[in-house]
Design a protein around this motif. Structure first.
Motif, PDB file in Angstrom:
ATOM      1  N   ASN A  48       0.778  -1.241   0.000  1.00 25.56           N
ATOM      2  CA  ASN A  48       0.000   0.000   0.000  1.00 25.56           C
ATOM      3  C   ASN A  48       0.811   1.294   0.000  1.00 25.56           C
ATOM      4  O   ASN A  48       0.278   2.336  -0.371  1.00 25.56           O
ATOM      5  N   ASP A  52      -0.168   4.900  -1.708  1.00 26.69           N
ATOM      6  CA  ASP A  52      -0.500   6.039  -0.855  1.00 26.69           C
ATOM      7  C   ASP A  52       0.351   7.256  -1.197  1.00 26.69           C
ATOM      8  O   ASP A  52      -0.133   8.388  -1.185  1.00 26.69           O
ATOM      9  N   LYS A  80       0.007   8.219   6.243  1.00 29.27           N
ATOM     10  CA  LYS A  80      -1.274   7.648   5.800  1.00 29.27           C
ATOM     11  C   LYS A  80      -1.250   6.118   5.876  1.00 29.27           C
ATOM     12  O   LYS A  80      -2.196   5.488   6.372  1.00 29.27           O
ATOM     13  N   THR A  81      -0.170   5.495   5.409  1.00 29.99           N
ATOM     14  CA  THR A  81      -0.056   4.036   5.489  1.00 29.99           C
ATOM     15  C   THR A  81      -0.059   3.575   6.938  1.00 29.99           C
ATOM     16  O   THR A  81      -0.714   2.582   7.288  1.00 29.99           O
ATOM     17  N   LYS A  83      -1.419   5.110   9.541  1.00 31.44           N
ATOM     18  CA  LYS A  83      -2.758   5.284  10.110  1.00 31.44           C
ATOM     19  C   LYS A  83      -3.688   4.154   9.674  1.00 31.44           C
ATOM     20  O   LYS A  83      -4.411   3.565  10.496  1.00 31.44           O
ATOM     21  N   GLU A  84      -3.684   3.843   8.398  1.00 31.58           N
ATOM     22  CA  GLU A  84      -4.606   2.831   7.889  1.00 31.58           C
ATOM     23  C   GLU A  84      -4.250   1.438   8.397  1.00 31.58           C
ATOM     24  O   GLU A  84      -5.130   0.613   8.637  1.00 31.58           O
ATOM     25  N   ASN A  87      -5.472   1.128  11.977  1.00 30.99           N
ATOM     26  CA  ASN A  87      -6.916   0.906  12.051  1.00 30.99           C
ATOM     27  C   ASN A  87      -7.278  -0.580  12.050  1.00 30.99           C
ATOM     28  O   ASN A  87      -8.386  -0.952  12.432  1.00 30.99           O
ATOM     29  N   ARG A  88      -6.324  -1.422  11.616  1.00 34.06           N
ATOM     30  CA  ARG A  88      -6.562  -2.867  11.619  1.00 34.06           C
ATOM     31  C   ARG A  88      -6.351  -3.496  12.997  1.00 34.06           C
ATOM     32  O   ARG A  88      -6.596  -4.689  13.178  1.00 34.06           O
ATOM     33  N   CYS A 336      -3.746  12.067   5.650  1.00 32.90           N
ATOM     34  CA  CYS A 336      -4.491  10.868   5.258  1.00 32.90           C
ATOM     35  C   CYS A 336      -5.523  11.142   4.175  1.00 32.90           C
ATOM     36  O   CYS A 336      -6.168  10.211   3.695  1.00 32.90           O
TER      37      CYS A 336
END
Length: 391
Positions: A48, A52, A80-81, A83-84, A87-88, A336
């Motif tokens: 990702n 991103d 951004k990577t 943060k995402e 979230n997992r 993000c």
């Protein structure tokens, strides 16, 4: 180009080759990732991070404009990577060394202790990354302590301290990474970025995980690659690292040659009948051919430094860019890219409510999550900020 990994599957490398030679229009993207506490973060970043970063780059830019904007896009893309992935809710982390080659310009962004060096045709060696190990980086130790983390060694029952300096809670010996949500907000994903321009003589990039650099110096790595094509050079680096130290850590190497398009690149993989001596003769022959070329520049040793920034302060990395004007009804988080209303956006320049230097009206603007990360990057403990009060 060659990739040669040894060790567990938490060390991941990837290279997307669009052109194998230097010159106008040639572009290559590659990265090496060394995961810890599992391979999840390394695998996610591999899949990702490039998307991103490139998703933050506007279209219809000239090459010079594209290269000038790339360092900011790398900073935003790394966060951004991170943060995402967080979230997992997976407690895994990874170092990242990410390289973009555009013509003769090389841009490297890195967090952690994987490393990238440049061996120019003149034999000069340049280190394009900064290690984010607490043991060796006093600036990062100070930032972690200022943002609420504890820095110390592992303490045994009898009080004896062993091993490298680590962040507590969590015990990570790195101060920057992607992931590591269980360690604390003072472990940040903002990368060191360096951009250089090679002469048209080209050079060789060598990326490797810490299993290599703990065993071999930059000079020894570059030296053991010389006289070998990339396909053999990476294998030789790993072989020498294992001979020097054994397999104590993930040991991965990625070698990329940036060569003039009109001149021969180093030899391909030798046949079984070709000896190492013949390979060395070919390399020396190709060096002599380059020296005879009329296109060879007069000063092949020059590697021009274009940009370098290791600051963890987002306001410094993004600058006072107010392009996302609050007059618009909807705009985006600078990191993000989440949609924000003017009421939701928090300026990267916003300080505490009573700070005289606070400039909450100046962009770029962040969402609440990215702002919390910014406090850790700036070396600040969590505090009330003007954006929270206004909300």
């Amino acid at each position: 180009m060659c990739r040669q990994p040894q060790g567990s599957d938490s060390c991941v490398e990837q290279a997307d080759v669009k052109a194998r030679t230097g010159g106008s229009g040639a572009r290559l993207n590659g990265m090496i990732l060394d995961g810890h506490n599992g391979a999840a973060a390394a695998t996610y970043a591999r899949d990702n991070l490039l998307k991103d970063v490139m998703g933050l780059m506007p279209t219809s830019l000239s090459q010079d404009e594209w290269l000038a904007l790339l360092p900011k896009a790398l900073v935003a893309g790394f966060i951004k990577t991170d943060k995402e992935f967080q979230n997992r809710k997976q407690s895994s982390g990874t170092t990242v060394t990410f390289v973009v080659v555009d013509g003769w310009t090389v841009t490297v962004a890195s967090v952690g202790d994987s490393r990238c060096i440049l061996d120019s045709q003149s034999g000069a060696i340049s280190t394009l990354t900064v290690d984010h190990r607490l043991e060796e980086n006093i600036e990062e130790r100070n930032r972690v302590a200022a943002s609420g983390g504890q820095v110390g060694r592992l303490s045994l029952i009898d009080g004896v301290e062993i091993g490298p300096l680590r962040c507590w809670p969590g015990g990570l010996c790195l101060s920057r990474s992607i992931g590591d949500m269980d360690v604390g907000k003072f472990i940040v994903p903002i990368p060191h970025v360096k951009q250089v321009k090679l002469s048209s003589a080209g050079g060789r990039l060598i990326l490797a995980s810490d299993g290599v650099w703990d065993a071999l110096s930059c000079e020894r790595v570059a030296k053991c690659c010389r006289g070998l094509p990339a396909e053999l050079a990476a294998r030789q680096v790993v072989k020498e690292a294992l001979q020097a130290r054994g397999l104590q850590d993930d040991t991965t190497c990625l070698v990329v040659d940036i060569m003039p398009p009109k001149l021969p690149s180093p030899a391909g993989p030798p046949s079984r009948r070709r000896s190492k001596l013949k390979t060395l003769f070919f390399w020396r022959w190709s060096q002599r051919q380059r020296a005879k070329s009329p296109d060879r520049p007069a000063e092949v040793e020059v590697v021009e430094a274009l940009f370098e920034d290791s600051s963890s302060i987002l306001a410094e990395r993004f600058g006072a860019d107010a392009s996302a004007a609050a007059a618009h009804e909807v705009f985006h988080c600078a990191v993000c890219q989440m949609d924000l209303t003017p009421r939701e956006g928090i300026s990267v320049h916003a300080g505490s409510f009573f700070s005289m230097s606070s400039k909450p009206w100046e962009g770029p603007f962040l969402c609440a999550f990215c702002k919390l990360k910014q406090d850790a990057m700036d070396g600040k403990k969590q505090q009330t900020i003007l954006g929270d009060v206004l909300a």
